[in-house]
Structure formats: C-alpha cells, structure tokens
Design a protein around this motif. Structure first.
Motif, PDB file in Angstrom:
ATOM      1  N   VAL A 113      -2.504  62.145  57.474  1.00  0.00           N
ATOM      2  CA  VAL A 113      -2.003  63.657  57.672  1.00  0.00           C
ATOM      3  C   VAL A 113      -0.537  63.691  57.674  1.00  0.00           C
ATOM      4  O   VAL A 113       0.096  64.765  57.392  1.00  0.00           O
ATOM      5  CB  VAL A 113      -2.624  63.677  59.290  1.00  0.00           C
ATOM      6  CG1 VAL A 113      -2.190  64.932  59.933  1.00  0.00           C
ATOM      7  CG2 VAL A 113      -4.070  63.869  59.222  1.00  0.00           C
ATOM      8  N   LEU A 114       0.237  62.690  58.289  1.00  0.00           N
ATOM      9  CA  LEU A 114       1.844  62.555  58.174  1.00  0.00           C
ATOM     10  C   LEU A 114       2.304  63.019  56.836  1.00  0.00           C
ATOM     11  O   LEU A 114       3.069  63.713  56.656  1.00  0.00           O
ATOM     12  CB  LEU A 114       2.226  61.387  58.797  1.00  0.00           C
ATOM     13  CG  LEU A 114       3.776  61.358  59.123  1.00  0.00           C
ATOM     14  CD1 LEU A 114       4.336  62.646  59.582  1.00  0.00           C
ATOM     15  CD2 LEU A 114       4.214  59.868  59.477  1.00  0.00           C
TER      16      LEU A 114
ATOM     17  N   THR B 234       3.442  75.273  61.753  1.00  0.00           N
ATOM     18  CA  THR B 234       2.319  74.491  61.367  1.00  0.00           C
ATOM     19  C   THR B 234       2.481  73.147  60.848  1.00  0.00           C
ATOM     20  O   THR B 234       2.054  72.163  61.483  1.00  0.00           O
ATOM     21  CB  THR B 234       1.254  75.235  60.391  1.00  0.00           C
ATOM     22  OG1 THR B 234       1.083  76.644  60.864  1.00  0.00           O
ATOM     23  CG2 THR B 234       0.296  74.388  60.198  1.00  0.00           C
ATOM     24  N   GLN B 235       3.560  73.021  60.065  1.00  0.00           N
ATOM     25  CA  GLN B 235       3.921  71.756  59.550  1.00  0.00           C
ATOM     26  C   GLN B 235       4.329  70.972  60.588  1.00  0.00           C
ATOM     27  O   GLN B 235       4.105  69.502  60.710  1.00  0.00           O
ATOM     28  CB  GLN B 235       4.958  71.969  58.329  1.00  0.00           C
ATOM     29  CG  GLN B 235       5.380  70.617  57.805  1.00  0.00           C
ATOM     30  CD  GLN B 235       6.515  70.840  56.886  1.00  0.00           C
ATOM     31  OE1 GLN B 235       7.605  71.295  57.249  1.00  0.00           O
ATOM     32  NE2 GLN B 235       6.408  70.454  55.597  1.00  0.00           N
TER      33      GLN B 235
ATOM     34  N   HIS C 197       4.237  66.026  64.124  1.00  0.00           N
ATOM     35  CA  HIS C 197       4.455  65.478  65.445  1.00  0.00           C
ATOM     36  C   HIS C 197       3.043  65.026  66.011  1.00  0.00           C
ATOM     37  O   HIS C 197       3.144  63.972  66.429  1.00  0.00           O
ATOM     38  CB  HIS C 197       5.171  66.491  66.231  1.00  0.00           C
ATOM     39  CG  HIS C 197       6.678  66.784  66.070  1.00  0.00           C
ATOM     40  ND1 HIS C 197       7.488  65.852  66.143  1.00  0.00           N
ATOM     41  CD2 HIS C 197       7.342  67.884  65.840  1.00  0.00           C
ATOM     42  CE1 HIS C 197       8.811  66.112  65.758  1.00  0.00           C
ATOM     43  NE2 HIS C 197       8.539  67.546  65.575  1.00  0.00           N
ATOM     44  N   THR C 198       2.200  65.593  65.848  1.00  0.00           N
ATOM     45  CA  THR C 198       0.805  64.981  66.145  1.00  0.00           C
ATOM     46  C   THR C 198       0.149  63.702  65.507  1.00  0.00           C
ATOM     47  O   THR C 198       0.020  62.985  66.261  1.00  0.00           O
ATOM     48  CB  THR C 198      -0.394  66.245  66.007  1.00  0.00           C
ATOM     49  OG1 THR C 198       0.041  67.387  66.904  1.00  0.00           O
ATOM     50  CG2 THR C 198      -1.724  65.996  66.372  1.00  0.00           C
ATOM     51  N   SER C 199       0.652  63.814  64.100  1.00  0.00           N
ATOM     52  CA  SER C 199       0.185  62.689  63.686  1.00  0.00           C
ATOM     53  C   SER C 199       1.174  61.394  64.170  1.00  0.00           C
ATOM     54  O   SER C 199       0.530  60.298  64.188  1.00  0.00           O
ATOM     55  CB  SER C 199       0.089  62.854  62.048  1.00  0.00           C
ATOM     56  OG  SER C 199       1.572  63.398  61.549  1.00  0.00           O
ATOM     57  N   SER C 200       2.264  61.779  64.094  1.00  0.00           N
ATOM     58  CA  SER C 200       3.186  60.557  64.565  1.00  0.00           C
ATOM     59  C   SER C 200       2.731  60.021  65.940  1.00  0.00           C
ATOM     60  O   SER C 200       2.749  58.765  66.170  1.00  0.00           O
ATOM     61  CB  SER C 200       4.612  61.039  64.636  1.00  0.00           C
ATOM     62  OG  SER C 200       5.187  61.550  63.341  1.00  0.00           O
TER      63      SER C 200
END
Length: 232
Positions: free
Chosen positions: A74-75, A101-102, A107-110
């Motif tokens: 995802v990242l 969105t990016q 940040h969510t995947s990290s």
C-alpha cells in the motif's frame, strides 16, 4: 495570480518537486526507480502468495510478515504514480484531492507497519519465553484481531489529516518539497484558522512519541528473551 490574494483560496493542484540537483537525470533515474518498485512489489507479493499457499507457513510469525508485506505494498502503490510521473514523464502536477488521498494512504500504511512490527516482537517473545503455551496464546483469531487492531489504529489516527486540511485555505504557494504528499509538507502551505490543526498536530507528536515507545517495547521484548534464556 489573483487567486493567491484571497484568503478563501484552495488550489486545484499542487506542484511536486524532484530531487534537487538531479533535474536532468530522468533518463537513468526513472528506470532505476521503476526497477526498485518492481522488485518491491514482486518481493511482497511473493511473500503473501507463499504464506497463503504453504500450510507450513500459516503460523503467527508468517501471518504477521504477510500483513507487513501488505502494508508495504500500500505504501509503495501510494507513492508510485506521482514519483514515476515526476521522474519518467516530467509531470509535476497533482490534484488537490488526489494529494490528500495519497497523504492519507502513505501515513496510514506507515502507521500500520509500525503496529505490525510491535505484534511481531510480541510473537517472538511468546514463542521463546512460553513455547508450550505459544499455540494457545497466539491463535489464528487472536492474530487476526491484532492485525485488525493495527489497521484500525492507523486509520483512526490518520483519517482526520485530510479532513482538517480540506477545510483550510492555502495562500503560501502550491509547491511541495517532495515527489509525493506528506502531511507536514502540505500543512506548511496552509493559512487561516489552523488552531484545530495545531492541536491535532500535538496529538500526532504524542503518537510519534508512542512510536518511539513501540521501538522500546521491541528492544524490551528481545531483552526479556535473552535474560529468559540465561535463566534456563
């Protein structure tokens, strides 16, 4: 230019930036970055495929590893299009909503990756310190819940970022410092009433401190393993 003179200005797009001093190196840098992305995707997809197909690998440590591979995919996908647009095609524009969105997915995947690493450290601690209870402590359902907890934590933490930025005017230019969108980089272009954003920024600082605490937990788990082995 009149757009920038209004306090209600919200840009339709941002301008991405390549690496400083390498503006004329797209002929070799673009293919190199493409190769790196291909290797990353193939490696992570291979890990996920093997864990899914091989029964001997369907154990907690490998399930956590496949979750970490998903977070890495995802990242990579989140940064892929904008980075390749800059370094291969020389296209530096990204739409405002696409940027937010990016930023959310990066940040969510990290954040999810850091949570999975903590779960993997706990897995190794249980496996070495309590080997007889390992299968009863880390059941498949519990591993799944731990993975979902890491995901929900990351989503809950990062969802406010684009929402809070969306409500702000941007009057400090449109040029970002990187080839993809990060929250601090976008935030510094905003103006207006940013008190809520500042307060939430403090929350992010606390969670950043919590991430460092997670690293301490990683170290602590391995120290407990070492001292446990010495006692035996």
């Amino acid at each position: 230019m009149s757009e920038f003179n209004t306090t209600a200005f919200q840009p339709s797009l941002f301008i991405l930036t390549g690496l400083r001093g390498l503006a004329g190196s797209r002929l070799w840098l673009g293919p190199l970055l493409s190769l790196m992305y291909i290797i990353t995707m193939v490696g992570n997809c291979t890990v996920i495929h093997l864990v899914r197909k091989e029964r001997s690998l369907q154990e907690p440590q490998y399930l956590f590893l496949s979750m970490l591979a998903w977070a890495d995919i995802v990242l990579s996908v989140s940064t892929l299009l904008s980075v390749l647009k800059v370094f291969i095609f020389g296209l530096y524009e990204i739409a405002f909503d696409s940027c937010l969105t990016q930023m959310f997915f990066i940040h969510t995947s990290s954040s999810m990756g850091s949570g999975i690493l903590l779960a993997m450290a706990f897995d190794r601690f249980v496996a070495i310190s309590k080997p007889l209870q390992y299968t009863t402590i880390l059941t498949s359902s519990r591993v799944t819940r731990m993975g979902l907890a890491a995901l929900l934590r990351a989503v809950a933490l990062m969802t406010p970022l684009p929402i809070l930025l969306k409500r702000l005017p941007f009057c400090k230019g449109r040029t970002l410092s990187y080839s993809y969108c990060l929250h601090p980089n976008v935030m510094k272009l905003a103006c207006g009433q940013v008190r809520i954003n500042i307060l939430y920024g403090l929350v992010l600082v606390l969670f950043s401190f919590g991430y460092k605490i997670q690293k301490l937990f990683h170290m602590l788990s391995y120290l407990l393993i070492i001292f446990g082995n010495l006692d035996n």
